[in-house]
Design an enzyme around this catalytic site. Structure first.
Site, short mmCIF file in Angstrom:
data_model
loop_
_atom_site.label_atom_id
_atom_site.label_comp_id
_atom_site.label_asym_id
_atom_site.label_seq_id
_atom_site.Cartn_x
_atom_site.Cartn_y
_atom_site.Cartn_z
N ASN A 9 -37.92 -18.63 -8.62
CA ASN A 9 -36.84 -17.56 -8.30
C ASN A 9 -37.20 -16.50 -8.74
O ASN A 9 -36.94 -16.32 -10.06
CB ASN A 9 -35.49 -18.51 -8.76
CG ASN A 9 -34.26 -17.67 -8.90
OD1 ASN A 9 -34.14 -16.45 -8.30
ND2 ASN A 9 -33.18 -18.00 -9.75
N LYS A 11 -35.25 -13.87 -8.97
CA LYS A 11 -34.21 -13.12 -9.41
C LYS A 11 -34.28 -11.60 -8.79
O LYS A 11 -34.82 -11.38 -7.60
CB LYS A 11 -34.00 -13.37 -10.94
CG LYS A 11 -34.06 -14.99 -11.36
CD LYS A 11 -33.44 -15.05 -12.71
CE LYS A 11 -33.61 -16.51 -13.02
NZ LYS A 11 -33.27 -17.00 -14.19
N HIS A 95 -26.36 -21.29 -8.63
CA HIS A 95 -27.09 -20.82 -9.78
C HIS A 95 -26.30 -20.31 -10.76
O HIS A 95 -25.15 -19.80 -10.84
CB HIS A 95 -27.90 -19.62 -9.32
CG HIS A 95 -29.25 -19.55 -10.75
ND1 HIS A 95 -28.88 -18.69 -11.86
CD2 HIS A 95 -30.48 -19.87 -10.58
CE1 HIS A 95 -29.94 -18.65 -12.55
NE2 HIS A 95 -30.97 -19.50 -11.77
N GLU A 97 -26.39 -18.02 -12.81
CA GLU A 97 -26.06 -16.67 -12.91
C GLU A 97 -24.93 -16.19 -11.97
O GLU A 97 -24.31 -15.42 -12.42
CB GLU A 97 -27.28 -15.85 -12.97
CG GLU A 97 -28.16 -15.95 -14.17
CD GLU A 97 -29.72 -15.82 -13.62
OE1 GLU A 97 -30.10 -15.33 -12.62
OE2 GLU A 97 -30.59 -16.49 -14.81
N GLU A 167 -30.41 -26.92 -14.25
CA GLU A 167 -31.07 -25.99 -15.16
C GLU A 167 -29.93 -25.94 -16.25
O GLU A 167 -28.93 -25.12 -16.13
CB GLU A 167 -30.89 -24.74 -14.38
CG GLU A 167 -32.00 -24.70 -13.16
CD GLU A 167 -32.24 -23.28 -12.74
OE1 GLU A 167 -33.39 -22.96 -12.72
OE2 GLU A 167 -31.36 -22.44 -12.15
N GLY A 173 -34.17 -18.57 -19.31
CA GLY A 173 -34.57 -17.29 -19.67
C GLY A 173 -34.78 -17.13 -21.18
O GLY A 173 -34.80 -16.32 -22.02
N SER A 212 -37.05 -21.93 -18.42
CA SER A 212 -38.18 -21.73 -19.35
C SER A 212 -39.41 -22.52 -18.87
O SER A 212 -40.17 -22.73 -19.72
CB SER A 212 -37.82 -21.53 -20.59
OG SER A 212 -36.83 -20.71 -20.95
P1 13P Z 1 -36.57 -19.30 -16.60
O1 13P Z 1 -37.64 -19.89 -15.99
O2 13P Z 1 -36.90 -17.47 -16.48
O3 13P Z 1 -35.88 -19.68 -17.46
O4 13P Z 1 -35.44 -19.09 -15.20
C1 13P Z 1 -35.04 -20.48 -14.91
C2 13P Z 1 -34.13 -19.93 -13.64
O5 13P Z 1 -32.91 -19.75 -13.77
C3 13P Z 1 -34.64 -20.38 -12.31
O6 13P Z 1 -33.60 -20.47 -11.21
#
Ligand code: 13P
Length: 250
Positions: A9, A11, A95, A97, A167, A173, A212
């Site tokens: 992803n 983002k 997700h 976010e 997640e 992150g 992560s």
């Molecule tokens: P990170 O691997 O940067 O923590 O992000 C995970 C994520 O949200 C994937 O959708």
């Protein structure tokens, strides 16, 4: 065991040059990945570029988000019909976010999930608890509640054509990863919850871990009985680190 899925992803990270570099690295390295299907999720403006680069390769393309409606007066939105023209086969939904920054609730997530399947694409349903919820011992009830909202709308049998990504919000992150044991506990509970409504679909269901993930943490995570791959953010932005995670799938 059936193959794993390692999904990247991106983002809101990319540029034309970065996409060219990343995808050419992935194309060359994909032959070294024996046990995982690789999927990339570029931002919308780069889907055409991804399709042009990846047609004829084993790497699949996904969309990070979608509008549940098919067309019309939805300024700024993108439809499933549109992304299908660019070779998309997976769509992320729910997700954290999107839930936190754009106030997407369980009902919207469920509506998108239903629309994605109606378009004959595969939803990757993202679920996960916040740190506060984990501290309060609510992890399993939060995660199964998020999944139940989709079961209520789409039925348990719909998981024959869906992927779940666990997640934990506190691991995204942050450099903090759920320990393999912590992740496995949640993954097992997710599979058991699906089994309680759709026994047949539960055993083949792919449940990815995200938060992560690095090549170092992936190996032990992927060795857990109910972890079927990863949804990777930061480490999916360079070919070497993403491929190394793909290689951790045994
Ligand atoms: P990170 O691997 O940067 O923590 O992000 C995970 C994520 O949200 C994937 O959708």
């Amino acid at each position: 065991m059936a193959h794993m899925i390692v999904a990247g992803n991106w983002k809101m990270n990319a540029s034309k040059n970065a996409v060219t570099e990343l995808l050419s690295g992935l194309k060359h390295g994909a032959v070294t990945i024996k046990n995982a299907e690789l999927v990339v999720f570029p931002p919308f403006p780069y889907l055409a570029q991804a399709q042009a680069e990846l047609t004829g390769t084993s790497i699949h393309i996904g969309a990070q988000n979608i509008c549940a409606a098919d067309k019309g007066a939805y300024t700024g939105e993108v439809s499933l019909t549109m992304v299908k023209e660019f070779g998309v086969s997976y769509v992320l939904v729910g997700h954290s976010e999107r839930r936190a920054l754009y106030a997407e609730d369980d009902a919207q997530v469920a509506a998108k999930y239903v629309a994605i399947q109606a378009a004959q694409l595969t939803p990757i349903l993202c679920v996960g608890e916040t740190l506060e919820q984990r501290k309060q011992g609510l992890t399993l009830s939060v995660v199964t509640g998020q999944i139940q909202a989709v079961i209520d709308a789409a039925g348990g049998a719909s998981f024959a054509n869906a992927v779940i990504a666990y997640e934990p919000v506190w691991a995204i992150g942050t450099g903090l990863t759920a320990s393999p044991g912590e992740a496995q506990e949640v993954h097992r509970a997710i599979r058991a919850h699906i089994a309680s409504v759709a026994l047949e679909q539960a055993s083949g269901l792919k449940i990815l871990y995200g938060g992560s993930v690095t090549a170092t943490s992936a190996e032990e995570l992927f060795a857990q009985a109910d972890i079927d791959g990863g949804l990777v953010g930061g480490a999916s932005l360079t070919a070497d680190s993403f491929l190394a995670i793909g290689q951790a799938a045994k």
